[in-house]
Structures are given as structure tokens and as C-alpha cells.
Design an enzyme around this catalytic site. Structure first.
Site, PDB file in Angstrom:
ATOM      1  N   HIS A   1      53.167  -7.817 -26.460  1.00 43.00           N
ATOM      2  CA  HIS A   1      53.988  -8.982 -26.105  1.00 43.00           C
ATOM      3  C   HIS A   1      53.459  -9.658 -24.834  1.00 43.00           C
ATOM      4  O   HIS A   1      53.440 -10.885 -24.731  1.00 43.00           O
ATOM      5  CB  HIS A   1      55.435  -8.556 -25.828  1.00 43.00           C
ATOM      6  CG  HIS A   1      56.179  -8.050 -27.017  1.00 43.00           C
ATOM      7  ND1 HIS A   1      56.577  -6.744 -27.134  1.00 43.00           N
ATOM      8  CD2 HIS A   1      56.616  -8.689 -28.140  1.00 43.00           C
ATOM      9  CE1 HIS A   1      57.227  -6.586 -28.269  1.00 43.00           C
ATOM     10  NE2 HIS A   1      57.260  -7.734 -28.910  1.00 43.00           N
TER      11      HIS A   1
ATOM     12  N   GLY B   1      52.005 -12.809 -32.805  1.00 38.63           N
ATOM     13  CA  GLY B   1      50.952 -11.796 -32.850  1.00 38.63           C
ATOM     14  C   GLY B   1      50.473 -11.543 -34.273  1.00 38.63           C
ATOM     15  O   GLY B   1      51.266 -11.503 -35.214  1.00 38.63           O
TER      16      GLY B   1
ATOM     17  N   LYS C   1      49.554  -8.850 -35.456  1.00 41.31           N
ATOM     18  CA  LYS C   1      50.053  -7.553 -35.929  1.00 41.31           C
ATOM     19  C   LYS C   1      50.936  -7.761 -37.168  1.00 41.31           C
ATOM     20  O   LYS C   1      50.881  -7.000 -38.116  1.00 41.31           O
ATOM     21  CB  LYS C   1      50.836  -6.895 -34.795  1.00 41.31           C
ATOM     22  CG  LYS C   1      51.824  -5.853 -35.195  1.00 41.31           C
ATOM     23  CD  LYS C   1      51.194  -4.483 -35.273  1.00 41.31           C
ATOM     24  CE  LYS C   1      52.155  -3.465 -35.816  1.00 41.31           C
ATOM     25  NZ  LYS C   1      53.542  -3.683 -35.503  1.00 41.31           N
TER      26      LYS C   1
ATOM     27  N   GLN D   1      53.985 -12.363 -41.413  1.00 36.66           N
ATOM     28  CA  GLN D   1      54.935 -13.200 -40.667  1.00 36.66           C
ATOM     29  C   GLN D   1      54.241 -14.467 -40.163  1.00 36.66           C
ATOM     30  O   GLN D   1      54.802 -15.569 -40.229  1.00 36.66           O
ATOM     31  CB  GLN D   1      55.507 -12.396 -39.487  1.00 36.66           C
ATOM     32  CG  GLN D   1      56.357 -13.203 -38.524  1.00 36.66           C
ATOM     33  CD  GLN D   1      57.095 -12.304 -37.544  1.00 36.66           C
ATOM     34  OE1 GLN D   1      58.107 -11.728 -37.878  1.00 36.66           O
ATOM     35  NE2 GLN D   1      56.591 -12.171 -36.321  1.00 36.66           N
TER      36      GLN D   1
END
Ligand code: PAF
Length: 282
Positions: free
Chosen positions: A38, A148, A150, A154
Site C-alpha cells: 500500500h 496494485g 496484486k 480487479q
């Protein structure tokens, strides 16, 4: 840092004032429990914006009924300190009841891209994500939003939503931040027991093995996925939820390893579900 704002109308007024001053707002949507991954997003947001808003909201609509919503770690004091030290100007931390008051009935749903991978394993998850991200956009009025890699799916889904809903927002995507042993940083890593934590880098190891195989000429996705499964079974107690080699844009599964590939997987360690991914071009 300027302020922690909990009230939605106050956040909107503040964002409006900043925009009227000609300042470029960057938003980093988070569910808190901030880690180095983050903080990297915040650092990148600072480079793309004049003022950075970090939203911290554990969004109930993106958790399934058997998922970890109630036990998801929450510590606004710690998160605010970290966010502030990493260059956040405003923390936006609304209450659940103000984001979803009684009588709330509106959802944003991206089709197709949400039907596979995480969407298949976690029905309704992306409907919750796009709804809350849409709400955060309309409350914080950003020029740029930072996410992100990751959560690769999304990112793809939010990109589609930005395009389809005509949000006038630039999407900036940051690479995965990893622990020294390769484990992708995630708020959920705190759930792992010592033994599970020691085995968890197997997700990254299996992706690295897949990349090696593909780069040395293997073109059968099935064979690559089989090798990843074997590596995980041999080196850990993790239970594979899915392993996928897909087109990185459409997220459609491939038979042949060619083009821009998203290699992604989800593995359960006990009740903790970890995900990881890499994109490679052949
Ligand atoms: O990636 C997350 O932490 C969440 O899905 C997000 C984007 C903050 C929406 O709740």
C-alpha cells in the site's frame, strides 16, 4: 497530513474545494491494514497528483457470506499514521452505515471479465468492489486512481468500469511488492500460522517455474499448470483453488502459451486464501 474525514459530505466538499483550487487529486482505495504494498501505491500517487486521498473502508459488499469480513484486521490509528508518513494528505474513512444506509439499492456490475478466476470462486465479489470503488470515485473526485497489480483481475475490472461509466480518471497500476522470500504482500498474510507462512512462497515459486517453462519453449498451458500443481503439492499443505493461464486483456483461459499471458492462482492455507500472479509476453 491535513485530516481524517469520516463524513461523506465533508469529503465531497473538501474534494470540490481542492479541484476548484486547480489541484490534481489522487486516490488510493484501501481496506486498511496497510503494508509495504500500500505504501508503494501512496508513493506512486504522490508522483501523479498534488494531493493524495487514501480511503480506508472494509467494504462489506465484496465479502461472501462465509468470508473474513468480521475478522478482517482493522486499526484506523495505525493505518492513519502509516498513510500520513507515506505522504497522504487526507484519510477518508467512512462508516459502513453511511456508505450503505438503510434503503441502499444501487450496484455497479461489470459483466464478462468478472465471470472467471476470482469472480468464479467468489460470486458477487466484483459487484461489491466496483460499487464501492464507484462510490469512492464520486466522493473523492480524483483525477487519478492508483491500484496494485496484486489484484490483477480487479485492475482489469476497474479499468473496464472507468471506460464504460465514463469516469474521467486516469488509472495507474503498481507492480506487486514482495517479501524477501517472494510472498506477495497482502493484508491476509497476518492470518497465516508460522508453518503456513513458511510454505506460502510456493505461490511465487510456482509462477516462477511456469515462467521458466514457458520461456524455454513449453506452449501447452495444461502441462505448465500441471507442473505448478505438482510443485505446490510437493512443497506445501496449500490447497489449490484455481490456477489459470489466460489472455491478460480478456482473461479468457488459453490452451496455448502465446501472446500476453496472465498467470494467476489462488491457494488456500487452512481458512486463508492467498492469490498471486504475473504477466508475461511470448
Ligand atoms: O483492493 C482492495 O483493497 C479493495 O478491493 C478496494 C479496491 C479497496 C475496494 O474495497
Amino acid at each position: 497530513m491535513e485530516a481524517v474525514i469520516k463524513d461523506i459530505a465533508e469529503m465531497q466538499r473538501t474534494a470540490e474545494r481542492l479541484r476548484n483550487q486547480g489541484r490534481r487529486i489522487g486516490v488510493v482505495p484501501t481496506m486498511g491494514c496497510l503494508h509495504q504494498g500500500h505504501l508503494k501505491l501512496l508513493e506512486v500517487a504522490r508522483k501523479h497528483a498534488d494531493v493524495v486521498i487514501t480511503s480506508i473502508f472494509v467494504n462489506p459488499t465484496q465479502f461472501g457470506p462465509t468470508e473474513d469480513f468480521t475478522r478482517y484486521p482493522r486499526d484506523l490509528g495505525r493505518d492513519t499514521q502509516l498513510a500520513s508518513a507515506a505522504g497522504t494528505d487526507y484519510v477518508f474513512a467512512p462508516e459502513t452505515e453511511s456508505m450503505y444506509p438503510p434503503g441502499y439499492h444501487t450496484y455497479i456490475e461489470v459483466e464478462r471479465l468478472t465471470e472467471m478466476l476470482e469472480g468464479k470462486s467468489r460470486p458477487g465479489h466484483f459487484r461489491g468492489v466496483t460499487t464501492v470503488v464507484g462510490k469512492i470515485f464520486s466522493i473523492t473526485k480524483p483525477a487519478v486512481a492508483v491500484f496494485g497489480q496484486k489484484d490483477a483481475q480487479q485492475v482489469a475490472v476497474v479499468r473496464q468500469m472507468i471506460r464504460d461509466m465514463n469516469f474521467d480518471i486516469e488509472l495507474v497500476v503498481c507492480p506487486i511488492v514482495r517479501e524477501p522470500d517472494g510472498l506477495a504482500m497482502s493484508s491476509r498474510n497476518v492470518y497465516l500460522s508460522k508453518e503456513q507462512r513458511s510454505q506460502a512462497p510456493v505461490l511465487y515459486m510456482s509462477i516462477a517455474r511456469a515462467e521458466d517453462l514457458i520461456r524455454s519453449g513449453e506452449r501447452s498451458c495444461e502441462k505448465v499448470i500441471d507442473r505448478m500443481k505438482t510443485l505446490i503439492a510437493t512443497n506445501s499443505s496449500g490447497v489449490v483453488d484455481y490456477i489459470s493461464i489466460a489472455d491478460s486483456t480478456t482473461l479468457e483461459e488459453l490452451n496455448e502459451c502465446r501472446g500476453s499471458l496472465l498467470i494467476s492462482l489462488a491457494v488456500r492455507f487452512g481458512t486463508t486464501r492467498l492469490i498471486d500472479n504475473a504477466t508475461i509476453t511470448i
